[in-house]
Write an enzyme that holds these catalytic residues in place. Sequence first.
Site, mmCIF file in Angstrom:
data_model
loop_
_atom_site.group_PDB
_atom_site.id
_atom_site.type_symbol
_atom_site.label_atom_id
_atom_site.label_comp_id
_atom_site.label_asym_id
_atom_site.label_seq_id
_atom_site.Cartn_x
_atom_site.Cartn_y
_atom_site.Cartn_z
ATOM 1 N N ARG A 126 0.858 -1.207 0.000
ATOM 2 C CA ARG A 126 0.000 0.000 0.000
ATOM 3 C C ARG A 126 0.890 1.253 0.000
ATOM 4 N NH1 ARG A 126 -2.018 -3.644 -0.512
ATOM 5 N NH2 ARG A 126 -2.106 -2.691 -2.554
ATOM 6 N N GLN B 267 -10.907 9.060 6.861
ATOM 7 C CA GLN B 267 -10.674 7.673 7.302
ATOM 8 C C GLN B 267 -9.555 7.062 6.475
ATOM 9 O OE1 GLN B 267 -14.669 5.485 7.881
ATOM 10 N NE2 GLN B 267 -15.158 7.209 6.573
ATOM 11 N N ASP C 249 -4.112 7.050 2.922
ATOM 12 C CA ASP C 249 -3.247 7.587 1.864
ATOM 13 C C ASP C 249 -3.003 9.078 2.102
ATOM 14 O OD1 ASP C 249 -5.222 9.288 0.400
ATOM 15 O OD2 ASP C 249 -6.200 7.397 -0.080
ATOM 16 N N HIS D 263 -7.694 7.237 11.073
ATOM 17 C CA HIS D 263 -7.296 5.826 11.024
ATOM 18 C C HIS D 263 -5.804 5.645 10.726
ATOM 19 C CE1 HIS D 263 -11.745 4.592 10.195
ATOM 20 N NE2 HIS D 263 -11.510 4.839 11.457
ATOM 21 N N CYS E 293 6.890 2.804 16.261
ATOM 22 C CA CYS E 293 7.779 1.941 17.042
ATOM 23 C C CYS E 293 6.938 1.073 17.991
ATOM 24 C CB CYS E 293 8.743 2.815 17.844
ATOM 25 S SG CYS E 293 9.699 1.883 19.039
ATOM 26 N N CYS F 130 13.155 1.041 14.452
ATOM 27 C CA CYS F 130 12.958 2.460 14.762
ATOM 28 C C CYS F 130 14.286 3.205 14.901
ATOM 29 C CB CYS F 130 12.169 2.601 16.062
ATOM 30 S SG CYS F 130 13.148 2.217 17.522
ATOM 31 N N GLY G 120 -17.704 9.587 -0.041
ATOM 32 C CA GLY G 120 -17.077 8.290 -0.329
ATOM 33 C C GLY G 120 -16.895 7.371 0.856
HETATM 34 P P1 NAD Z 1 -15.561 1.590 2.186
HETATM 35 O O1 NAD Z 1 -14.609 0.877 1.278
HETATM 36 O O2 NAD Z 1 -16.277 0.811 3.223
HETATM 37 O O3 NAD Z 1 -16.681 2.314 1.294
HETATM 38 C C1 NAD Z 1 -16.359 3.123 0.195
HETATM 39 C C2 NAD Z 1 -17.615 3.848 -0.262
HETATM 40 O O4 NAD Z 1 -17.230 4.713 -1.317
HETATM 41 C C3 NAD Z 1 -18.721 2.928 -0.801
HETATM 42 O O5 NAD Z 1 -19.960 3.324 -0.248
HETATM 43 C C4 NAD Z 1 -18.705 3.195 -2.314
HETATM 44 O O6 NAD Z 1 -19.998 3.178 -2.876
HETATM 45 C C5 NAD Z 1 -18.159 4.616 -2.369
HETATM 46 N N1 NAD Z 1 -17.444 4.931 -3.604
HETATM 47 C C6 NAD Z 1 -16.707 4.115 -4.403
HETATM 48 N N2 NAD Z 1 -16.207 4.795 -5.434
HETATM 49 C C7 NAD Z 1 -16.621 6.089 -5.289
HETATM 50 C C8 NAD Z 1 -16.433 7.282 -6.031
HETATM 51 N N3 NAD Z 1 -15.703 7.299 -7.146
HETATM 52 N N4 NAD Z 1 -17.021 8.415 -5.587
HETATM 53 C C9 NAD Z 1 -17.767 8.428 -4.447
HETATM 54 N N5 NAD Z 1 -17.996 7.321 -3.714
HETATM 55 C C10 NAD Z 1 -17.418 6.170 -4.116
HETATM 56 O O7 NAD Z 1 -14.754 2.781 2.795
HETATM 57 P P2 NAD Z 1 -14.832 3.549 4.193
HETATM 58 O O8 NAD Z 1 -16.254 3.871 4.525
HETATM 59 O O9 NAD Z 1 -13.826 4.621 4.091
HETATM 60 O O10 NAD Z 1 -14.359 2.488 5.294
HETATM 61 C C11 NAD Z 1 -13.329 1.588 5.046
HETATM 62 C C12 NAD Z 1 -12.055 1.676 5.869
HETATM 63 O O11 NAD Z 1 -11.060 1.266 4.935
HETATM 64 C C13 NAD Z 1 -11.575 3.006 6.357
HETATM 65 O O12 NAD Z 1 -11.396 2.879 7.717
HETATM 66 C C14 NAD Z 1 -10.189 3.241 5.714
HETATM 67 O O13 NAD Z 1 -9.218 3.472 6.692
HETATM 68 C C15 NAD Z 1 -9.844 1.954 5.021
HETATM 69 N N6 NAD Z 1 -9.363 2.074 3.625
HETATM 70 C C16 NAD Z 1 -8.656 3.180 3.246
HETATM 71 C C17 NAD Z 1 -8.257 3.323 1.918
HETATM 72 C C18 NAD Z 1 -7.456 4.554 1.538
HETATM 73 O O14 NAD Z 1 -6.757 5.113 2.366
HETATM 74 N N7 NAD Z 1 -7.563 5.041 0.293
HETATM 75 C C19 NAD Z 1 -8.589 2.352 0.971
HETATM 76 C C20 NAD Z 1 -9.311 1.209 1.395
HETATM 77 C C21 NAD Z 1 -9.708 1.099 2.739
#
Ligand code: NAD
Length: 237
Positions: A58, A89, A92, A107, A115, A137, A177
């Site tokens: 990642r 949340q 990235d 998150h 560490c 570390c 999102g």
């Molecule tokens: P989730 O994966 O549970 O839900 C993502 C939501 O985004 C869905 O409802 C989906 O319909 C919507 N979505 C998808 N593509 C979209 C777009 N182009 N525009 C708007 N909406 C869109 O994500 P969450 O609710 O953030 O919870 C998941 C957990 O996963 C978080 O705690 C996070 O830390 C972690 N996570 C983070 C990343 C990242 O940092 N990019 C990636 C994957 C998971």
Amino acid sequence: MKQQRVVVLTGAGISAESGIRTFRDNDGLWENHRVEDVATPQGWAADPGLVWRFYQGRRRQLHEVAPNPAHLALAELQQGVEDFVLVTQNVDDLHERGGSEDVVHMHGRLETLRCEGSGRSEHRMEASDMGDEFLTCSCCMEPQRLRPDIVWFGEMPMQLERIYEAVEDCDVFIVVGSSGHVYPAAGLVLLARKCGARTVLVNADAPQNLDAFDEVHLGKAGELLPGLVSGWLSEGA
Ligand code: NAD
């Protein structure tokens, strides 16, 4: 909206158009792994090598992706609003690279590692930090193993006090999102509403907590947000 107190909460969906996969798009698997295996303290204890390699993947991916119009639009909103807090949340760094400042990563973050001895986080994104071998570390006399600086399921989100304070005091609460499955983030909209805020959702499909929103925009964040932000910034109040 310019003179209002605005809080935005983003989830994995805002980074989807940048090429970072979300959780729920893929039958609850994250990049082909069960969430319990790679995003829990139990998973780390059972197979730290697997978890380490997963997050190193990642972290390397950050070099291959770029912010999309949704990240840029939120940076523009921050510039145009007097009182603005962005809570994400996401782990990235695409909000920062899109121009957002002072982002609250509830998150955790991929660019830092923590560490296991002292609990201190350090920024580790040099080429020599990106391999599959464990790293140690630079804070302890006897260097300790580093773990991903990520809040796993079952762990306490970061900066919760600051987040609750901002949400309780805001006039507008915007979610972008997020599937509304992961708590306590998913419950923030109810708190905002209880405290009198107008609640707005921008999401690809109807999430679990749809009823909590006053205003709903279904579609891709990168396509919808630039126009919405222009409209909000030209609102009178
Ligand atoms: P989730 O994966 O549970 O839900 C993502 C939501 O985004 C869905 O409802 C989906 O319909 C919507 N979505 C998808 N593509 C979209 C777009 N182009 N525009 C708007 N909406 C869109 O994500 P969450 O609710 O953030 O919870 C998941 C957990 O996963 C978080 O705690 C996070 O830390 C972690 N996570 C983070 C990343 C990242 O940092 N990019 C990636 C994957 C998971």
